[in-house]
Design an enzyme around this catalytic site. Structure first.
Site, PDB file in Angstrom:
ATOM      1  N   GLU A  67       8.870  16.974 -25.998  1.00  0.00           N
ATOM      2  CA  GLU A  67       8.264  17.460 -24.747  1.00  0.00           C
ATOM      3  C   GLU A  67       8.849  18.819 -24.359  1.00  0.00           C
ATOM      4  OE1 GLU A  67       5.733  16.244 -23.047  1.00  0.00           O
ATOM      5  OE2 GLU A  67       5.595  14.110 -23.542  1.00  0.00           O
ATOM      6  N   LYS A  78       2.859  11.190 -11.628  1.00  0.00           N
ATOM      7  CA  LYS A  78       1.956  10.306 -12.378  1.00  0.00           C
ATOM      8  C   LYS A  78       2.677   8.986 -12.636  1.00  0.00           C
ATOM      9  CE  LYS A  78      -1.130  13.352 -14.948  1.00  0.00           C
ATOM     10  NZ  LYS A  78      -1.539  13.786 -16.297  1.00  0.00           N
ATOM     11  N   ARG A 126       0.808  -1.240   0.000  1.00  0.00           N
ATOM     12  CA  ARG A 126       0.000   0.000   0.000  1.00  0.00           C
ATOM     13  C   ARG A 126       0.833   1.279   0.000  1.00  0.00           C
ATOM     14  NH1 ARG A 126      -3.358  -2.965   3.679  1.00  0.00           N
ATOM     15  NH2 ARG A 126      -5.127  -3.814   2.530  1.00  0.00           N
ATOM     16  N   ASN A 160      -1.056  18.115 -21.215  1.00  0.00           N
ATOM     17  CA  ASN A 160      -1.499  17.079 -22.154  1.00  0.00           C
ATOM     18  C   ASN A 160      -1.624  17.618 -23.577  1.00  0.00           C
ATOM     19  OD1 ASN A 160      -1.728  15.177 -20.093  1.00  0.00           O
ATOM     20  ND2 ASN A 160      -3.781  15.878 -19.581  1.00  0.00           N
ATOM     21  N   HIS A 176      -1.817   9.772 -27.919  1.00  0.00           N
ATOM     22  CA  HIS A 176      -2.170   8.477 -27.313  1.00  0.00           C
ATOM     23  C   HIS A 176      -2.943   7.609 -28.295  1.00  0.00           C
ATOM     24  CE1 HIS A 176      -1.740  10.104 -22.915  1.00  0.00           C
ATOM     25  NE2 HIS A 176      -0.581   9.912 -23.521  1.00  0.00           N
ATOM     26  N   GLU A 181      -4.678  17.034 -11.293  1.00  0.00           N
ATOM     27  CA  GLU A 181      -5.336  17.357 -12.565  1.00  0.00           C
ATOM     28  C   GLU A 181      -6.841  17.505 -12.389  1.00  0.00           C
ATOM     29  OE1 GLU A 181      -3.434  15.267 -15.818  1.00  0.00           O
ATOM     30  OE2 GLU A 181      -5.215  15.580 -17.054  1.00  0.00           O
ATOM     31  N   HIS A 207       7.234   7.719 -27.731  1.00  0.00           N
ATOM     32  CA  HIS A 207       6.209   8.636 -27.205  1.00  0.00           C
ATOM     33  C   HIS A 207       6.427  10.068 -27.723  1.00  0.00           C
ATOM     34  CE1 HIS A 207       3.291  10.403 -24.534  1.00  0.00           C
ATOM     35  NE2 HIS A 207       4.213  11.175 -23.996  1.00  0.00           N
ATOM     36  N   ARG A 253      -3.266  21.517 -14.707  1.00  0.00           N
ATOM     37  CA  ARG A 253      -2.301  20.475 -15.096  1.00  0.00           C
ATOM     38  C   ARG A 253      -2.639  19.895 -16.472  1.00  0.00           C
ATOM     39  NH1 ARG A 253       0.755  15.922 -11.406  1.00  0.00           N
ATOM     40  NH2 ARG A 253       1.848  14.953 -13.147  1.00  0.00           N
ATOM     41  N   LYS A 293       7.107  22.729 -15.125  1.00  0.00           N
ATOM     42  CA  LYS A 293       6.273  21.594 -14.719  1.00  0.00           C
ATOM     43  C   LYS A 293       5.979  21.657 -13.220  1.00  0.00           C
ATOM     44  CE  LYS A 293       4.943  16.952 -14.997  1.00  0.00           C
ATOM     45  NZ  LYS A 293       4.938  15.706 -15.712  1.00  0.00           N
ATOM     46  N   HIS A 317      -1.568  15.366 -26.594  1.00  0.00           N
ATOM     47  CA  HIS A 317      -1.529  13.986 -26.109  1.00  0.00           C
ATOM     48  C   HIS A 317      -2.781  13.167 -26.445  1.00  0.00           C
ATOM     49  CE1 HIS A 317       2.164  15.177 -24.243  1.00  0.00           C
ATOM     50  NE2 HIS A 317       2.327  14.009 -23.658  1.00  0.00           N
TER      51      HIS A 317
HETATM   52  N1  GLY Z   1       2.810  14.238 -18.400  1.00  0.00           N
HETATM   53  C1  GLY Z   1       1.691  14.994 -18.013  1.00  0.00           C
HETATM   54  C2  GLY Z   1       1.602  15.237 -16.558  1.00  0.00           C
HETATM   55  O1  GLY Z   1       2.524  14.929 -15.835  1.00  0.00           O
HETATM   56  O2  GLY Z   1       0.595  15.741 -16.098  1.00  0.00           O
END
Ligand code: GLY
Length: 365
Positions: A190, A148, A126, A251, A258, A242, A271, A247, A232, A254
């Site tokens: 990126e 993330k 956990r 994306n 994706h 998010e 990617h 946040r 960031k 993306h």
């Molecule tokens: N890669 C997008 C984020 O970290 O929110």
């Protein structure tokens, strides 16, 4: 600590942590991890490409830490390994080597390793503390920062995961020297993204320093990685989970990206290559919706092409791409949500775009 080190703080109150950026920092990893996540047992999670190159140096940096035991676990490199089957093997290996609630996980590798090791840390018993030591440009500027973590499902990228912040991030820019050219350029996608979404001056700086960037000039790298991490960190602090739309700007490109990765089963594009194509699709969609001038797309396309990133989407099944987009985590009631530019340096989150409208953006007329 090596000279010329930058530090960016991710100021998340009780989950705050530092990102150290500089040349030669892997040799200081033991000291860094000992400061931010002291333990008697560390599990280094890496992959079959990175482990043989850097795991020994990482372990040697722990030599001065008395009584610290390190185990190294490795899985097959590549996005295709980022699944629940590989994760189950990691959980079982952690159990076999005696990991428990006092263990600290160290992610040593690129974005896939960071996501896998982070999710293993978030879930084993956990939740265990973990530290990110990224080894690719893409991981340096994006995936190692912000917590993330997770795995893909066959039908959707990053569909199972958690927000689980690391205790610290150590970025050794020297590790980029041996990165294959294709992977290095994928990371630059990126980097360009940060300029488009948040910082026009940074975008202009990138336009002016493509040659030193491609030459992996250490001073330019430290400056560029630090700026991306700073941007960031600000976004993550403003909207860690998010929830408010802040946040979501990360994306940009993306949703298209994706879908491209899903339809090509995570095997055709790196990617960052899919991000390059996805940003241009999003910008074309913004043009079609009257939100942005054609020049904004052209500037992005010119910079991405100068870097050597793909700018034209190959012929793929348009219906399959649309179906993949509709499975995106951001989709609501069959309507798509996109992050779209208004100019270089600013984007908006736009809801309710019909799939047919989005479909036109894959291939310019
Ligand atoms: N890669 C997008 C984020 O970290 O929110």
């Amino acid at each position: 600590m090596a000279s010329q080190t930058s530090c960016v703080r991710v100021a998340l109150s009780d989950r705050a942590y530092d990102i150290q950026i500089g040349a030669g920092l892997l040799a200081t990893a033991g000291e860094f991890v000992g400061c931010c996540a002291a333990a008697k047992h560390y599990v280094v999670i890496t992959d079959g490409n990175v482990g043989p190159r850097f795991a020994d140096a990482l372990c040697e940096s722990f030599a001065s830490l008395e009584d610290a035991r390190l185990d190294v676990l490795s899985f097959t490199a590549g996005e295709a390994s980022k699944n629940i089957g590989s994760m189950q093997r990691l959980w079982e290996q952690m159990l076999e080597i005696g990991a428990d609630r006092s263990t600290v996980v160290i992610a040593l590798g690129g974005g896939v390793v960071g996501d896998m090791a982070g999710f293993a840390a978030a879930t084993f018993t956990r939740g265990l503390p973990f530290v990110q030591i990224p080894t690719t440009l893409l991981a340096d500027v994006d995936s190692s920062v912000g917590g993330k973590v997770g795995v893909n499902l066959p039908g959707g990228k990053n569909m199972v995961g958690a927000f689980w912040q690391p205790q610290g991030v150590l970025i050794d820019t020297d590790l980029l020297a041996s990165l294959p050219d294709r992977e290095y350029k994928a990371g630059l996608a990126e980097v360009v993204k940060y300029g488009v979404i948040l910082d026009e001056a940074f975008f202009a700086y990138l336009e002016g320093c493509v040659a030193p960037l491609l030459a992996r000039d250490p001073a330019v790298l430290r400056q560029v990685i630090s700026r991306c991490c700073q941007l960031k960190a600000e976004v993550v602090v403003a909207d860690e989970r998010e929830e408010t739309g802040v946040r979501a700007v990360l994306n940009y490109g993306h949703t298209f990206c994706h879908a491209l990765e899903t339809v090509t089963e995570y095997r055709r594009f790196l990617h960052g290559e899919a991000v390059s194509l996805g940003m241009l699709c999003a910008s074309r969609l913004a043009e079609d919706l009257g939100r942005v001038e054609r020049r904004v797309t052209a500037r992005q396309s010119d910079l991405l092409q100068a870097i050597g990133l793909p700018i034209e989407v190959p012929k793929l099944d348009g219906d399959a791409l649309t179906a993949a987009m509709l499975k995106d985590k951001k989709t609501r009631h069959g309507k798509l949500r996109f992050v779209l530019p208004t100019c270089i340096g600013h984007v908006d989150v736009v809801d309710g775009v019909s799939p047919d409208r989005a479909k036109k953006a894959w291939w310019p007329k």
